[in-house]
Structure formats: C-alpha cells, structure tokens
Design a protein around this motif. Sequence first.
Motif, PDB file in Angstrom:
ATOM      1  N   LEU A  52       0.799  -1.225   0.000  1.00  0.00           N
ATOM      2  CA  LEU A  52       0.000   0.000   0.000  1.00  0.00           C
ATOM      3  C   LEU A  52       0.836   1.283   0.000  1.00  0.00           C
ATOM      4  O   LEU A  52       0.529   2.214  -0.756  1.00  0.00           O
ATOM      5  CB  LEU A  52      -0.957  -0.023   1.201  1.00  0.00           C
ATOM      6  CG  LEU A  52      -2.013   1.081   1.252  1.00  0.00           C
ATOM      7  CD1 LEU A  52      -2.916   1.005   0.028  1.00  0.00           C
ATOM      8  CD2 LEU A  52      -2.840   0.969   2.527  1.00  0.00           C
ATOM      9  N   LEU A  56       0.257   4.225  -2.853  1.00  0.00           N
ATOM     10  CA  LEU A  56      -0.347   5.491  -2.432  1.00  0.00           C
ATOM     11  C   LEU A  56       0.604   6.658  -2.702  1.00  0.00           C
ATOM     12  O   LEU A  56       0.182   7.732  -3.154  1.00  0.00           O
ATOM     13  CB  LEU A  56      -0.693   5.444  -0.940  1.00  0.00           C
ATOM     14  CG  LEU A  56      -1.926   4.647  -0.525  1.00  0.00           C
ATOM     15  CD1 LEU A  56      -2.036   4.610   0.990  1.00  0.00           C
ATOM     16  CD2 LEU A  56      -3.193   5.235  -1.125  1.00  0.00           C
ATOM     17  N   ASP A 147      -9.021   5.444   2.763  1.00  0.00           N
ATOM     18  CA  ASP A 147      -8.440   4.340   3.526  1.00  0.00           C
ATOM     19  C   ASP A 147      -8.093   4.771   4.947  1.00  0.00           C
ATOM     20  O   ASP A 147      -8.200   3.983   5.893  1.00  0.00           O
ATOM     21  CB  ASP A 147      -7.182   3.809   2.828  1.00  0.00           C
ATOM     22  CG  ASP A 147      -7.512   2.978   1.600  1.00  0.00           C
ATOM     23  OD1 ASP A 147      -8.650   2.475   1.523  1.00  0.00           O
ATOM     24  OD2 ASP A 147      -6.649   2.828   0.729  1.00  0.00           O
ATOM     25  N   ALA A 148      -7.639   6.022   5.090  1.00  0.00           N
ATOM     26  CA  ALA A 148      -7.306   6.515   6.424  1.00  0.00           C
ATOM     27  C   ALA A 148      -8.537   6.521   7.319  1.00  0.00           C
ATOM     28  O   ALA A 148      -8.499   6.091   8.481  1.00  0.00           O
ATOM     29  CB  ALA A 148      -6.708   7.919   6.334  1.00  0.00           C
ATOM     30  N   TYR A 218       4.914   5.579   6.454  1.00  0.00           N
ATOM     31  CA  TYR A 218       3.844   4.704   6.945  1.00  0.00           C
ATOM     32  C   TYR A 218       4.227   4.079   8.287  1.00  0.00           C
ATOM     33  O   TYR A 218       3.449   4.113   9.249  1.00  0.00           O
ATOM     34  CB  TYR A 218       3.569   3.604   5.920  1.00  0.00           C
ATOM     35  CG  TYR A 218       2.278   2.850   6.161  1.00  0.00           C
ATOM     36  CD1 TYR A 218       1.109   3.222   5.500  1.00  0.00           C
ATOM     37  CD2 TYR A 218       2.220   1.784   7.050  1.00  0.00           C
ATOM     38  CE1 TYR A 218      -0.076   2.544   5.719  1.00  0.00           C
ATOM     39  CE2 TYR A 218       1.047   1.103   7.283  1.00  0.00           C
ATOM     40  CZ  TYR A 218      -0.099   1.482   6.607  1.00  0.00           C
ATOM     41  OH  TYR A 218      -1.277   0.812   6.840  1.00  0.00           O
ATOM     42  N   SER A 227      -2.216   7.652  11.407  1.00  0.00           N
ATOM     43  CA  SER A 227      -2.638   7.019  10.163  1.00  0.00           C
ATOM     44  C   SER A 227      -1.476   6.987   9.187  1.00  0.00           C
ATOM     45  O   SER A 227      -1.025   8.032   8.692  1.00  0.00           O
ATOM     46  CB  SER A 227      -3.818   7.787   9.553  1.00  0.00           C
ATOM     47  OG  SER A 227      -4.073   7.350   8.240  1.00  0.00           O
ATOM     48  N   VAL A 229      -1.591   5.876   6.227  1.00  0.00           N
ATOM     49  CA  VAL A 229      -2.097   6.293   4.917  1.00  0.00           C
ATOM     50  C   VAL A 229      -2.004   7.802   4.763  1.00  0.00           C
ATOM     51  O   VAL A 229      -1.512   8.318   3.746  1.00  0.00           O
ATOM     52  CB  VAL A 229      -3.553   5.818   4.730  1.00  0.00           C
ATOM     53  CG1 VAL A 229      -4.156   6.426   3.476  1.00  0.00           C
ATOM     54  CG2 VAL A 229      -3.608   4.297   4.662  1.00  0.00           C
ATOM     55  N   VAL A 349      -7.152  -3.633   0.041  1.00  0.00           N
ATOM     56  CA  VAL A 349      -7.163  -3.097   1.412  1.00  0.00           C
ATOM     57  C   VAL A 349      -8.333  -3.670   2.196  1.00  0.00           C
ATOM     58  O   VAL A 349      -8.208  -3.987   3.388  1.00  0.00           O
ATOM     59  CB  VAL A 349      -7.230  -1.552   1.375  1.00  0.00           C
ATOM     60  CG1 VAL A 349      -7.421  -0.989   2.772  1.00  0.00           C
ATOM     61  CG2 VAL A 349      -5.963  -0.987   0.753  1.00  0.00           C
TER      62      VAL A 349
END
Length: 521
Positions: A52, A56, A147-148, A218, A227, A229, A349
């Motif tokens: 991820l 991202l 996603d966060a 991350y 977070s 993300v 995810v």
Amino acid sequence: MLVVGAVAIAAVARRWNLPSPLVLVVAGLALSFVPAIPNIELNPDIVLFGVLPPLLFNASLDSSYLNLRANIRPVALLSIGLVLFTTVVVGVVAYLVMGPELGWPVALVLGAVVSPPDAVATTAIARNLKLPRRSLTILGGESLLNDATALTVYRIALIAAVGDGFSIWHGIGLFAEAVGVGVAVGLVLGVIGSWFLCRLSDSLVEVAIFLLLPFGAYALAEQFHGSGVLAVVTAGILIGRKMPKMHYATRLQGSSVTATVDFVLETLVFGLIGLQLPSVISSLHDRSAGQVTLLVVAVTLAVLLARIVWMFPATYGPRWVSRTIREREPAPSRALIGVLAWAGMRGVVTLAAAYALPLTMTDGRPLAGRDLVLLCSFVVVLATLLLQGLTLPWLIRRVRLPFDEDQADALAEAQAAQQAAQAAVERLEEIADAELPDSAPVVSELRTSAESRANAAWERLGPQDETRLETPSELYRRLRRSMLHEERTVYIHERDTGRIDDEVLRRVQRELDLEEAMLDR
C-alpha cells in the motif's frame, strides 16, 4: 511464481487492450480451482506495510495539489462522510440479517472493512477512462484519503469487538490522534524529503529516496498510533508539488522506476485477490447456507446502494444551502454524478483488513463472525471489481459525458509555450550580446528551436489547412525518426565489425534514445 504469472497475464491483457486488473482477478479465481495450486492466504502486513505505501505515494506524486485544494469539499464528503455512512448502513444491514450471532461491534467492523473504495483498483481502472478532470480529481482524492478514515474506524470498532472497552469519546480521541499524527508525520517527512530532493543532483540517490520514503512515513506514523495512509499521502502531495524544481534526471528516472513498481505491485495485488477463494471457503464454520447467502447479498447491495444514495445529496445539498457554491461552481450533470456513484470498486485493502481480524477476543474466546466478515469482504471485492469495473466504461460511453478539456488544455499550453519561447529568446539574446558577439549561427539555431516548440504547441490545436494530412511538426518527427533508425543501424554495424567499442555504442545510443523520446512527446 505468482509475480511472474501475474506479469505475464497482465502483459497479454494489455496486448489485447483488455482491463488487466479484471483479467488478473478472473485468472486468479480460475487458478484457485486447480488442485496443484497451493492455498495462498493474503498476509495483511505485507499488503498494509509492503504494497500500500508505494502505491499510495506514487499516486500522490501524480495528484494535483491545486485541484485537490479546489475540490476539498467533495473529496472530504466522499473520503470521510461516505465512509462513515457506508460503515453504519452495512453494519445495520448485517446486524438485521444475522442478529446477536454477529453482534453490533463485529457488524460495524464489517461495515468499516467494506466501506472504502480501493486506491489501487480505482487508479488502475479509472486511469484510461475518459472523464472530466474535476471528476478524476475527486475520485483520486477520495481513493487516497478514504483508507485513512476506514482503517481508523476499523480500529475503533475492533476495540469494541474484542472486548477491550470502548466509549464514544475514546473513539473520537483515537480518530483525532490518527489524523493529527498522520498528517504531522507526512508534513515533516515531506518537507525534509523535498529539501533534500531539490538540492541533490545525484539521480540514483534521489530515486532511492522516492522508494524508501513511503515505507518510512507509513511505519513511523503507525508507530506513534497515527494514520500511515495520511502520512504517505501528505508526504507524496508535498513532494509532488516540488517535483518541477528537482533535477531533470530525477524526474525521468523516477517516473520510469515508480511506473514499473506500480505495474508489478498492481499485478501482484489483483492476482492475489482471485486466489483467496479457497482460504475464504475454508474459514467458514458450519452455518446455514441460506442465511449466509442472504447476508452476502444484503451486504453487497448495501455497499452499492449506499454510495448511490449518498452521492446525489452530497453533491447537490451544499449547492442548495450555499449561494457562494452555486455561483462559484458549475452544476454537475446527473449523468456525471451517476458515473461517479458507480465508480466504487473495492480492492486489496478491504481483504487485508478482513484478514487482520484476530481469531480470539481478549478473554480467549473465539471472535464470533470473523468468517462472515472475511466472506462478505471477498464477495464485495469481487462484485464491485467485476460488476462495476466491467460496466463502468460502457456506462461512460452510454451517457455521453461532455468532454472538451483537450482543446482547452491545448490552447492553454500553446499560450504558455509562446510566452516561454519569447522569454527564452530574450534571455538568449541578452547572453549573446554580452558574452558571445560572434555566435550568430548558434543563436539563430537556438532561436529556431525555441520557436519550433512554440509552433508545435499551436499545431496541437488542429491543422490550419484542412487538406493537409500532417502538420509541419508531425512531418518533422516522422522524418527524424527515419533518420534516427538509419543512424542506429550504422552504429550497430560499426560495433559488429569491431570499428567501435560497445561503450561507444551505448553512449551514442543513449543520445539517440533521448532525442527519440523528445519526438514521442
């Protein structure tokens, strides 16, 4: 073997102009029925910490800070409001179907797991769709940030599900901590990374920083209960904003490396999704087939309908309330809102969050409903990827969205190119008059080159003479490519006959490759 197979399948799909993410999912499903294929269970840590962050980060680098800031309201309504709304709707539906057997905490965990459209899936499928830029900005911003929200809500619901104690204020505090720490870590690393990247001139070191920074952001944010993300996205947006000031070699090599990383990781991810069927089925306990089927269908419909129900009020509601919004923003068409409402593909995810559920509660008892969460997540991912992913291009063609940005972009580029060429020629003449009085041939050639670039930008608006099949720039590129081909042929022949060394050939080849890359612009 999985990576090799996924890349091979993706290559075939791209060769035949098929949507490679969907082909990979179907191929994974088909392979999961082959007895010789081992049972590959998704490792959530590999996805959340290994796959991820770079995806991202690379998507954040390509996003537009100005466009995101201009569309922060619709992005926030989708990445925060819609995620919370979907979590509640799915949780209520799941509880109504299963009742106490599932329980409210696990039902809300399920809602949080399936609520966020996936950044990988959205980017991979939507990148080739013909949508207005503002719509792509909103979809991209939503997929980067939702996603966060979902993973934070997931943590809060999981605390209640495993029996660690929970209160509303505690949940709000966790959410605020995750957002604050994540953004702070992203800002710090983004500023530090930008400072180094803008001052270094070693492209290899700079590309290494690009590869390492998302993992660091991350992991650091998660270490301090933030977070990850948000940290990655924030750092990526900041560094992407500074990209034009970095060394040209960094941009050229960095874009090639990140594109390759994206391709390999995306193919791996979509291949993994299809291969999860055996592990999902094996995790199911002895349950009523009818009730499980009802739950799966109800949750999938809730996920699809929640986005549709939310999209129209969230789009038109602020316009009804605020006169400023009505005057500042053109009203989006219902067709466009319908397309965005149908662009809610879930992905890896969701599966990673489902697999990350613990097997037991804090008191040692099994976590009831974990198998149902895993099954529903898998079905929702498949349904949205295959149903929405396959029908979205058809829907866009069917509604015939107005799309005139190409002409506007070409006009804006031509005007900017004219100003840039004029500034470049003025600077050239200043240097020539002050330092190089006897360099008229060189100055003339450079002036012609600058004017040609400006003319090429104007030509992209369309041919002035409708009977002309090629513009002068197109003719120039075609003829120059033929010349480059002949030059390469000669150099290769000279190398093969031993007249020049391989090192000489590689040096010349790079110069010819760079020139041809300029022609392909």
